[in-house]
Design a protein around this motif. Structure first.
Motif, PDB file in Angstrom:
ATOM      1  N   THR A   1       0.844  -1.277  -0.129  1.00 49.92           N
ATOM      2  CA  THR A   1      -0.020   0.060   0.048  1.00 49.92           C
ATOM      3  C   THR A   1       0.856   1.321  -0.020  1.00 49.92           C
ATOM      4  N   ASN A   2       0.368   2.260  -0.425  1.00 48.16           N
ATOM      5  CA  ASN A   2       1.269   3.617  -0.699  1.00 48.16           C
ATOM      6  C   ASN A   2       0.797   4.513   0.526  1.00 48.16           C
ATOM      7  N   CYS A   3      -0.358   4.418   1.304  1.00 44.17           N
ATOM      8  CA  CYS A   3      -0.503   5.157   2.335  1.00 44.17           C
ATOM      9  C   CYS A   3      -0.915   4.555   3.718  1.00 44.17           C
ATOM     10  N   LYS A   4      -0.337   4.532   4.513  1.00 47.12           N
ATOM     11  CA  LYS A   4      -0.636   3.998   5.819  1.00 47.12           C
ATOM     12  C   LYS A   4      -0.859   5.087   6.852  1.00 47.12           C
ATOM     13  N   GLY A   5      -1.609   4.658   7.874  1.00 44.96           N
ATOM     14  CA  GLY A   5      -1.594   5.568   9.075  1.00 44.96           C
ATOM     15  C   GLY A   5      -2.444   5.194  10.382  1.00 44.96           C
ATOM     16  N   TRP A   6      -2.929   6.000  11.065  1.00 51.78           N
ATOM     17  CA  TRP A   6      -3.681   5.773  12.250  1.00 51.78           C
ATOM     18  C   TRP A   6      -4.906   6.704  12.317  1.00 51.78           C
TER      19      TRP A   6
ATOM     20  N   ASP B   1      -4.265   2.100   2.054  1.00 52.98           N
ATOM     21  CA  ASP B   1      -4.918   2.054   1.075  1.00 52.98           C
ATOM     22  C   ASP B   1      -3.753   2.098  -0.194  1.00 52.98           C
ATOM     23  N   GLU B   2      -3.938   1.662  -1.386  1.00 50.96           N
ATOM     24  CA  GLU B   2      -3.097   1.475  -2.269  1.00 50.96           C
ATOM     25  C   GLU B   2      -3.044   2.910  -2.899  1.00 50.96           C
ATOM     26  N   ASP B   3      -3.909   3.986  -2.835  1.00 51.36           N
ATOM     27  CA  ASP B   3      -3.556   5.192  -3.187  1.00 51.36           C
ATOM     28  C   ASP B   3      -2.756   5.770  -2.585  1.00 51.36           C
ATOM     29  N   PHE B   4      -2.022   6.941  -3.181  1.00 47.55           N
ATOM     30  CA  PHE B   4      -1.117   7.758  -2.220  1.00 47.55           C
ATOM     31  C   PHE B   4      -1.881   8.766  -1.139  1.00 47.55           C
ATOM     32  N   CYS B   5      -1.150   9.124  -0.088  1.00 50.91           N
ATOM     33  CA  CYS B   5      -1.992   9.780   0.863  1.00 50.91           C
ATOM     34  C   CYS B   5      -2.200  11.335   0.062  1.00 50.91           C
TER      35      CYS B   5
END
Length: 122
Positions: A28-33, A95-99
């Protein structure tokens, strides 16, 4: 297949620290909390883009740090100077999309972990 598994929640006194971990699989390109307190909507806390750029909610800037160990496929959230208002269920998201500019919206993320509870008694 993307999977996210959080760990590290617990109860800590105000002013204390906790570190959350999220073991992830898949690309995935965007990871977070995100977090969700009882009776409140889900709130974006911090995200980390594939290029290393980080973005934080104003409420946690200077107190929380998001990071990643790519070799271990693990995302972290270091939380310092915790406050009672930080009490919530914390979710790892990806998500696979960029942040993007709407990083704060829960609609931007396809993948969610099961959550880990953080409690800071008042």
């Amino acid at each position: 297949q993307v999977q996210l598994v959080e760990s590290g929640g617990g109860s800590v006194q105000a002013g204390g620290s906790l570190s959350l971990s999220c073991a992830y699989s898949g690309y995935t390109n965007c990871k977070g909390w995100f977090r969700q307190a009882p009776g409140k909507e889900r709130e974006g806390v911090a995200v980390l883009g594939s290029g290393g750029r980080t973005t934080y909610a104003e409420s946690v800037k200077g107190r929380f740090t998001i990071s990643r160990n790519a070799a271990r496929n693990t995302l972290y959230l270091q939380m310092n100077t915790l406050k009672p208002e930080d009490t919530a269920m914390y979710y790892c998201v990806a998500d696979e999309d960029f942040c993007g500019s709407r990083w704060w919206s829960d609609r931007e993320y396809t993948y969610w972990g099961q959550g880990t509870q953080v409690t800071v008694p008042s």
